[in-house]
Design a protein around this motif. Sequence first.
Motif, PDB file in Angstrom:
ATOM      1  N   GLN A 104       0.833  -1.200   0.000  1.00  0.00           N
ATOM      2  CA  GLN A 104       0.000   0.000   0.000  1.00  0.00           C
ATOM      3  C   GLN A 104       0.871   1.254   0.000  1.00  0.00           C
ATOM      4  OE1 GLN A 104      -2.597   0.300   3.384  1.00  0.00           O
ATOM      5  NE2 GLN A 104      -3.665   2.085   2.625  1.00  0.00           N
ATOM      6  N   THR A 105       1.938   1.220   0.779  1.00  0.00           N
ATOM      7  CA  THR A 105       2.851   2.362   0.821  1.00  0.00           C
ATOM      8  C   THR A 105       3.533   2.562  -0.527  1.00  0.00           C
ATOM      9  OG1 THR A 105       3.292   1.877   3.153  1.00  0.00           O
ATOM     10  CG2 THR A 105       4.786   3.395   2.060  1.00  0.00           C
ATOM     11  N   ALA A 106       4.033   1.456  -1.096  1.00  0.00           N
ATOM     12  CA  ALA A 106       4.697   1.551  -2.404  1.00  0.00           C
ATOM     13  C   ALA A 106       3.750   2.130  -3.448  1.00  0.00           C
ATOM     14  CB  ALA A 106       5.189   0.168  -2.834  1.00  0.00           C
ATOM     15  N   SER A 107       2.487   1.721  -3.392  1.00  0.00           N
ATOM     16  CA  SER A 107       1.499   2.226  -4.340  1.00  0.00           C
ATOM     17  C   SER A 107       1.276   3.728  -4.160  1.00  0.00           C
ATOM     18  CB  SER A 107       0.178   1.468  -4.168  1.00  0.00           C
ATOM     19  OG  SER A 107      -0.825   1.994  -4.998  1.00  0.00           O
ATOM     20  N   LEU A 108       1.188   4.180  -2.903  1.00  0.00           N
ATOM     21  CA  LEU A 108       1.010   5.609  -2.627  1.00  0.00           C
ATOM     22  C   LEU A 108       2.191   6.418  -3.154  1.00  0.00           C
ATOM     23  CD1 LEU A 108      -0.418   5.550   1.017  1.00  0.00           C
ATOM     24  CD2 LEU A 108      -1.602   6.380  -1.022  1.00  0.00           C
ATOM     25  N   ILE A 109       3.402   5.912  -2.936  1.00  0.00           N
ATOM     26  CA  ILE A 109       4.605   6.615  -3.396  1.00  0.00           C
ATOM     27  C   ILE A 109       4.606   6.711  -4.922  1.00  0.00           C
ATOM     28  CG2 ILE A 109       7.125   6.463  -3.542  1.00  0.00           C
ATOM     29  CD1 ILE A 109       7.083   5.319  -0.690  1.00  0.00           C
ATOM     30  N   GLN A 110       4.207   5.617  -5.581  1.00  0.00           N
ATOM     31  CA  GLN A 110       4.171   5.618  -7.038  1.00  0.00           C
ATOM     32  C   GLN A 110       3.125   6.597  -7.576  1.00  0.00           C
ATOM     33  OE1 GLN A 110       3.634   1.454  -7.741  1.00  0.00           O
ATOM     34  NE2 GLN A 110       5.789   0.978  -7.555  1.00  0.00           N
ATOM     35  N   GLN A 111       2.093   6.875  -6.766  1.00  0.00           N
ATOM     36  CA  GLN A 111       1.063   7.838  -7.162  1.00  0.00           C
ATOM     37  C   GLN A 111       1.435   9.271  -6.788  1.00  0.00           C
ATOM     38  OE1 GLN A 111      -3.002   6.592  -5.932  1.00  0.00           O
ATOM     39  NE2 GLN A 111      -2.071   4.613  -5.539  1.00  0.00           N
ATOM     40  N   GLY A 112       2.631   9.440  -6.230  1.00  0.00           N
ATOM     41  CA  GLY A 112       3.056  10.778  -5.817  1.00  0.00           C
ATOM     42  C   GLY A 112       2.502  11.188  -4.472  1.00  0.00           C
ATOM     43  N   LEU A 113       2.053  10.204  -3.675  1.00  0.00           N
ATOM     44  CA  LEU A 113       1.468  10.506  -2.364  1.00  0.00           C
ATOM     45  C   LEU A 113       2.370  10.004  -1.243  1.00  0.00           C
ATOM     46  CD1 LEU A 113      -2.215   9.437  -3.192  1.00  0.00           C
ATOM     47  CD2 LEU A 113      -1.234  11.732  -3.259  1.00  0.00           C
ATOM     48  N   GLY A 114       3.681  10.102  -1.453  1.00  0.00           N
ATOM     49  CA  GLY A 114       4.629   9.583  -0.474  1.00  0.00           C
ATOM     50  C   GLY A 114       4.562  10.265   0.872  1.00  0.00           C
ATOM     51  N   GLU A 115       4.132  11.531   0.907  1.00  0.00           N
ATOM     52  CA  GLU A 115       4.049  12.243   2.184  1.00  0.00           C
ATOM     53  C   GLU A 115       3.078  11.563   3.137  1.00  0.00           C
ATOM     54  OE1 GLU A 115       3.200  16.350   1.954  1.00  0.00           O
ATOM     55  OE2 GLU A 115       5.068  16.878   0.964  1.00  0.00           O
ATOM     56  N   LEU A 116       2.074  10.892   2.563  1.00  0.00           N
ATOM     57  CA  LEU A 116       1.088  10.226   3.410  1.00  0.00           C
ATOM     58  C   LEU A 116       1.745   9.153   4.266  1.00  0.00           C
ATOM     59  CD1 LEU A 116      -1.937  10.304   3.988  1.00  0.00           C
ATOM     60  CD2 LEU A 116      -2.240   8.500   2.279  1.00  0.00           C
ATOM     61  N   ALA A 117       2.714   8.444   3.680  1.00  0.00           N
ATOM     62  CA  ALA A 117       3.427   7.414   4.429  1.00  0.00           C
ATOM     63  C   ALA A 117       4.192   8.041   5.588  1.00  0.00           C
ATOM     64  CB  ALA A 117       4.381   6.665   3.504  1.00  0.00           C
ATOM     65  N   VAL A 118       4.789   9.209   5.339  1.00  0.00           N
ATOM     66  CA  VAL A 118       5.574   9.889   6.372  1.00  0.00           C
ATOM     67  C   VAL A 118       4.657  10.457   7.462  1.00  0.00           C
ATOM     68  CG1 VAL A 118       7.187  11.786   6.803  1.00  0.00           C
ATOM     69  CG2 VAL A 118       7.390  10.417   4.717  1.00  0.00           C
ATOM     70  N   GLN A 119       3.561  11.081   7.042  1.00  0.00           N
ATOM     71  CA  GLN A 119       2.705  11.794   7.977  1.00  0.00           C
ATOM     72  C   GLN A 119       1.800  10.886   8.789  1.00  0.00           C
ATOM     73  OE1 GLN A 119       0.674  14.469   5.356  1.00  0.00           O
ATOM     74  NE2 GLN A 119       2.381  15.885   5.203  1.00  0.00           N
ATOM     75  N   PHE A 120       1.455   9.730   8.214  1.00  0.00           N
ATOM     76  CA  PHE A 120       0.492   8.870   8.910  1.00  0.00           C
ATOM     77  C   PHE A 120       1.053   7.502   9.265  1.00  0.00           C
ATOM     78  CE2 PHE A 120      -3.049   5.764   8.734  1.00  0.00           C
ATOM     79  CZ  PHE A 120      -3.755   6.223   9.835  1.00  0.00           C
ATOM     80  N   PHE A 121       1.581   6.777   8.259  1.00  0.00           N
ATOM     81  CA  PHE A 121       1.987   5.398   8.500  1.00  0.00           C
ATOM     82  C   PHE A 121       3.212   5.290   9.408  1.00  0.00           C
ATOM     83  CE2 PHE A 121      -0.307   4.883   4.395  1.00  0.00           C
ATOM     84  CZ  PHE A 121      -1.314   4.065   4.873  1.00  0.00           C
ATOM     85  N   LEU A 122       4.165   6.196   9.270  1.00  0.00           N
ATOM     86  CA  LEU A 122       5.353   6.109  10.144  1.00  0.00           C
ATOM     87  C   LEU A 122       4.982   6.281  11.619  1.00  0.00           C
ATOM     88  CD1 LEU A 122       8.298   7.887   8.277  1.00  0.00           C
ATOM     89  CD2 LEU A 122       8.039   5.478   8.769  1.00  0.00           C
ATOM     90  N   PRO A 123       4.252   7.349  12.005  1.00  0.00           N
ATOM     91  CA  PRO A 123       3.865   7.492  13.411  1.00  0.00           C
ATOM     92  C   PRO A 123       3.015   6.328  13.911  1.00  0.00           C
ATOM     93  CG  PRO A 123       3.554   9.556  12.239  1.00  0.00           C
ATOM     94  CD  PRO A 123       3.855   8.518  11.202  1.00  0.00           C
ATOM     95  N   GLN A 124       2.087   5.879  13.073  1.00  0.00           N
ATOM     96  CA  GLN A 124       1.214   4.769  13.453  1.00  0.00           C
ATOM     97  C   GLN A 124       2.026   3.500  13.702  1.00  0.00           C
ATOM     98  OE1 GLN A 124      -1.330   2.864  10.374  1.00  0.00           O
ATOM     99  NE2 GLN A 124      -3.051   3.623  11.579  1.00  0.00           N
TER     100      GLN A 124
END
Length: 605
Positions: A355-375
Motif C-alpha cells: 500500500q505504501t509503495a502504491s502511494l509513493i508511485q502515485q506521488g502521495l509519499g508524504e502520506l506514508a511519512v505523515q500517517f503510516f510512520l507514526p502509526q
Amino acid sequence: MFGISKKAITILFGLLALAFAVGAILLFTPQAGQQARGKPVLWVNGKAVYELDLLRLQGNDPLYAANPQGLLKNLVDTYFLEQVILTEALKQDAARIRVGSAEVRKEVDRIREQFGLKDKKAYEQFLNQVGYTDAQLRGEVKTQLQIQKRLEQIRSAAKPTPEEVRFYFEVHQEDYKGEPRVKARQIVVDDAKLAAELLAKAKAGEDFAALAKQHSKVGAEQGGALGAAPGESEPKPVTKVVFPEKVAEAVFAKQGPGLVGPIEAGGRYYLVKVEEYLPPKVPPFEEVKEQVEKDAQEAKGNGALEAYLEDLRRKAQVRFAEDSPYSYKNPPVAKVGDREILLSEVLQPVFSNQQTASLIQQGLGELAVQFFLPQTLESLIDRELLVEAAKKSGKPYIGSKDQIAQAYLLYETRGLTATEEEARKFYAENPALFTIPASAEVTGVVFKAEAKAKAFREAALKGGDLQALAKAQEGSVTEYGTVNPNQLPAVFDRLVFKVKETFPKGPLGEVSEVVKLEDGTFAVLIIKDRKAEVLKPFAEVVEQAKEGIINRKRQQQAQALIQELRKAAKIENRLSQVLAELTPKTQEPAKSPTQEAPKEAPSKP
C-alpha cells in the motif's frame, strides 16, 4: 525458483525481500572486476559493495521507480541500504556452509527447466540477457543455497522444551478446536414429491429410521444412520463433509436437534433428522500433542531466526564512502525503557507494505511519512512493552516478537464469556454480520450499436443459445457467475441489486433493459437464481454472536492492558524531531506524529 522459504521471508519482516524475492537471480550483479562495477559505496565487515551493484538492485525497487525526492528520498535510501547491509552480512556468515556441486547443478537444471532453457543456445541467450556467465550464475546459486541452509540451520536448532510446548497449547488452544459435529439420520430420494410426503410422515411422528430403511437410496440398511459402521444402526458424530454443501449448511445452521429439508442437491432430495448437535471443543492436549509440538517448533524457530538476524546486523561493521550518492541516517526515533527503536525498524514495515509503495508511485509519499510512520512506531512501542511484560511474567513464551506480544495478550485476556442477553444485543446492533447477502447469477452482453443490443434482448426473451444469440448481433459475452452486491461494475450492480423491480423473464432468465455504458457501448444483462438478502435467525447464530461479544471484550481488555503498561513505562518518542532533522531545508518538515493525517491527499514531495 530458488530462495529462502516463504516462512523465512515472513519472519525477516521483508528485510531480505529485495534480495531473495521471486526471480532473485535477475537482481544480482555478476562478480565482475572492480573497474566494471564502479566505485565502492560502502563496506560491510571490510567487504566492498560497489556502485553498479547497488544501481542494479535499485533498478528493481518500486520505491525508486517513483523517483522520490527530499525527505522521502532520504528515508528510502536508509531503508534500501539496511537491506543491502543485512543481505551482505548474511551472505558472509553463510559462506562457511557446505554446498556440493551436485546440489548447484540440480538447482541450475531446475532454473533452466522453469525458464524453458533446455537447449544450449536458449540458455546462453538467457545468461547474456541477465548479464551472467554460466560460472557466475552457478556461484550465485551456491550463495543462495548456502543462505537457505544457514537459515534452516538456525530454525531447526531451536527446540522447544516440554514446558514451552504445554504452555504454547494453553495460550493457543482455540486454534486446536475441532469442527462442530452432529449425530443424525438421513433419507435420500430421487423424487421431490416423495421427499415431501416423507417429511409429513416424520413430522407426524412416524419412525424416521423405519422410513429410511424403506425409502432411502443411501444407507437404508442402517436406518439412515450417519457415521454407523456396516451392520450397525446407531448414528455416530459426523462433520459437514458427509453432506452436500447446501445440506450441510442447513443441518449445522440449526445448532440443535430437529428435522431439516427436503433439500435438493445433485439431483437428489435430502431429509435429515438431527438427533444431537455437538459444538466444537478444545481437545485434550494428548490428542493434538504432535501438531502442537510442530507449531511450537516453528514458533521457536521464528524467534531464533529473528534474534540471529538482529545479532548479525548489530555486529556488522559498516563504513560508507565519503562521496556516497545515498543518504543513510539511522538514528533512534524512540526509547522504551532502556530499549532504543531505530528509524530503520519503523521504515521496514512501512516501506515493505504494498500500500505504501502504491502511494509513493502515485506521488502521495508524504502520506506514508505523515500517517503510516507514526502509526507504525506506536505499534512497535506497544510491542516492546508487551514483550517485556511477557519476559517479566516468567511464563515460557516463544516465537518472534510479534508472536510473543500477541500470545501475551491472548493469555492475559483468556477466560472471557458472554451471556445470551449480551449476544442478543450484539445480534441486534450488528445485523450485517449475520446477514446472507443478496445474490444472483449474472451474464453481461455488450454491443457497439444500440439497435443490435435491442435485437439481442428481444431474441433472448424468446430463448435459445445465449452465445449464438450474442454472436448474431456481434455482442461480447462476460459470465460473472454468482455475485453479491458491489462485486459487479457500478452500472450493472445498480441494475441487479439496486432496482427493486425484476426484469421480464424468458427461458434464459431475467433479461434487463438495454443500458448505455460510459464508453458509449450498450449492455444487456441476463440474471438467474436471484436471491434476496436474508437475516439469519438469532437461534442459528447465537454462538457466533457470543464469539463476537467475547472478541470485543478481549480487544477492550487488551487496550486497557496496553494503556496500563504505557503509564508504568518510560517512553520517549522522537520521530517528529528526527524527521525534521532529515528534511532538506528547502522542504517543509513532516507533521508531528500527534497530528491527524491530512483530510486531502498531499501533493508530491
